[in-house]
Design a protein around this motif. Structure first.
Motif, short mmCIF file in Angstrom:
data_model
loop_
_atom_site.label_atom_id
_atom_site.label_comp_id
_atom_site.label_asym_id
_atom_site.label_seq_id
_atom_site.Cartn_x
_atom_site.Cartn_y
_atom_site.Cartn_z
N LEU A 100 0.82 -1.21 0.00
CA LEU A 100 0.00 0.00 0.00
C LEU A 100 0.86 1.26 0.00
O LEU A 100 0.55 2.23 -0.70
N VAL A 101 1.94 1.24 0.77
CA VAL A 101 2.84 2.40 0.80
C VAL A 101 3.50 2.59 -0.57
O VAL A 101 3.58 3.73 -1.08
N VAL A 102 3.93 1.50 -1.18
CA VAL A 102 4.53 1.58 -2.52
C VAL A 102 3.51 2.15 -3.52
O VAL A 102 3.84 3.01 -4.34
N GLU A 103 2.26 1.70 -3.43
CA GLU A 103 1.21 2.21 -4.31
C GLU A 103 0.98 3.70 -4.09
O GLU A 103 0.79 4.46 -5.06
N GLY A 146 0.74 10.11 1.78
CA GLY A 146 -0.48 9.48 2.26
C GLY A 146 -1.65 10.44 2.29
O GLY A 146 -2.76 10.10 1.87
N MET A 147 -1.43 11.66 2.79
CA MET A 147 -2.51 12.65 2.80
C MET A 147 -2.95 12.98 1.37
O MET A 147 -4.15 13.14 1.09
N SER A 148 -1.99 13.04 0.47
CA SER A 148 -2.33 13.26 -0.94
C SER A 148 -3.20 12.13 -1.47
O SER A 148 -4.13 12.36 -2.25
N ALA A 149 -2.91 10.90 -1.03
CA ALA A 149 -3.73 9.75 -1.43
C ALA A 149 -5.14 9.86 -0.86
O ALA A 149 -6.13 9.56 -1.54
#
Length: 284
Positions: A100-103, A146-149
């Motif tokens: 998930l982090v890589v994505e 992450g916030m951007s996601a």
């Protein structure tokens, strides 16, 4: 579906009952569930309908009235990632959370963390023969990615500048507020200027202390943001990425009797110590 309420209780969601008060529980509605109001509300019990057409009663203590459908989508996006990271138990460098982090990094499109290497400098590979990224690299914190996601998944935040630095959009929010930009997704405020709402962002400085003035002058500082999701009496819960346990997790912040973040002064929690600003969600 027009949204009148959102289930904001991060401690177990809300029970949908077939009648007010002591009515039988039909099912639990998870945090982030959107609801419409239908005739029949009485006192603290709101008569509601889900997107699937289920009808019943929910206690208003577990609900918030969102300022816009865009805020509902952002809360639901934060809820999605929180659940995907096992409600704060999933670690950034272990499967399936590593993926998930890589994505998240790939979606951002602003570079990738370096690969992991063994003692001889050889790039490590996973069981499928793929090179392994160092998702815990200290120079590549993924909180802003992450916030951007979160915001990308929410959709409708067309003028948000996705970035690997929180300071990018913190700075933009201050500039937008000063310019009275009606198309900006967030406006920046000092802590005593606006009471908190679900869908707003809490801003913290990292390393070097910041304030509202410095945030408006530059976007070159280290910082952090979390989405306000659950407002209680005297405190709130906010969800962010790459928080203390290297996950998507929930943090607690102090608010005063007028609903303002207190920051370090009057704060009861460790997370209050670096709070310096609020980003008001402006998306209709």
């Amino acid at each position: 579906m027009m949204v009148d309420y959102i289930v904001s209780n991060t401690d177990g969601g809300a029970n949908l009952r077939d009648a007010p008060d002591s009515g039988a529980i039909k099912r639990n509605l998870p945090f982030g569930t959107a609801l419409t109001s239908i005739p029949g509300s009485t006192g603290k019990w709101k008569s509601v309908e889900t997107a699937n057409g289920e009808k019943g009663y929910v206690s208003d203590k577990n609900l918030k009235v969102p300022a816009s459908d865009a805020i509902v989508r952002l809360i639901q996006s934060a809820a999605h990632y929180w659940e995907a990271f096992a409600f704060g138990r999933g670690k950034e460098d272990t499967s399936p959370y590593y993926d998930l982090v890589v994505e998240i990094w790939k979606e951002l499109g602003q570079g990738m963390p370096p690969f992991k290497r063994d003692e001889k400098g050889k790039v490590l590979k996973d069981k499928n023969g793929n090179d392994v990224y160092n998702t815990s690299h200290p120079d590549w914190p993924w909180s802003a990615a992450g916030m951007s996601a979160f915001i990308r998944r929410a959709k409708g935040y067309k003028n948000f500048q996705f970035s690997r630095l929180h300071a990018t959009y913190i700075h933009n929010s201050v500039v937008a507020r000063k310019a009275k930009d009606p198309d900006a997704p967030f406006w920046g405020y000092q802590l005593n200027e606006q009471a908190v709402r679900v869908g707003d962002l809490v801003c913290q400085w990292r390393g070097t202390q910041q304030d509202y003035k410095s945030a408006g002058q530059s976007a070159g500082f280290t910082s952090h943001t979390d989405v306000i999701c659950d407002i209680k009496s005297g405190y709130l819960y906010a969800i962010g990425a790459n928080v203390e346990s290297d996950t998507v997790g929930r943090k607690k912040y102090t608010i005063n009797s007028t609903g303002h973040l207190t920051g370090p002064s009057g704060g009861s929690f460790k997370s209050d110590n670096t709070v310096f600003m609020l980003m008001r969600n402006m998306v209709a």
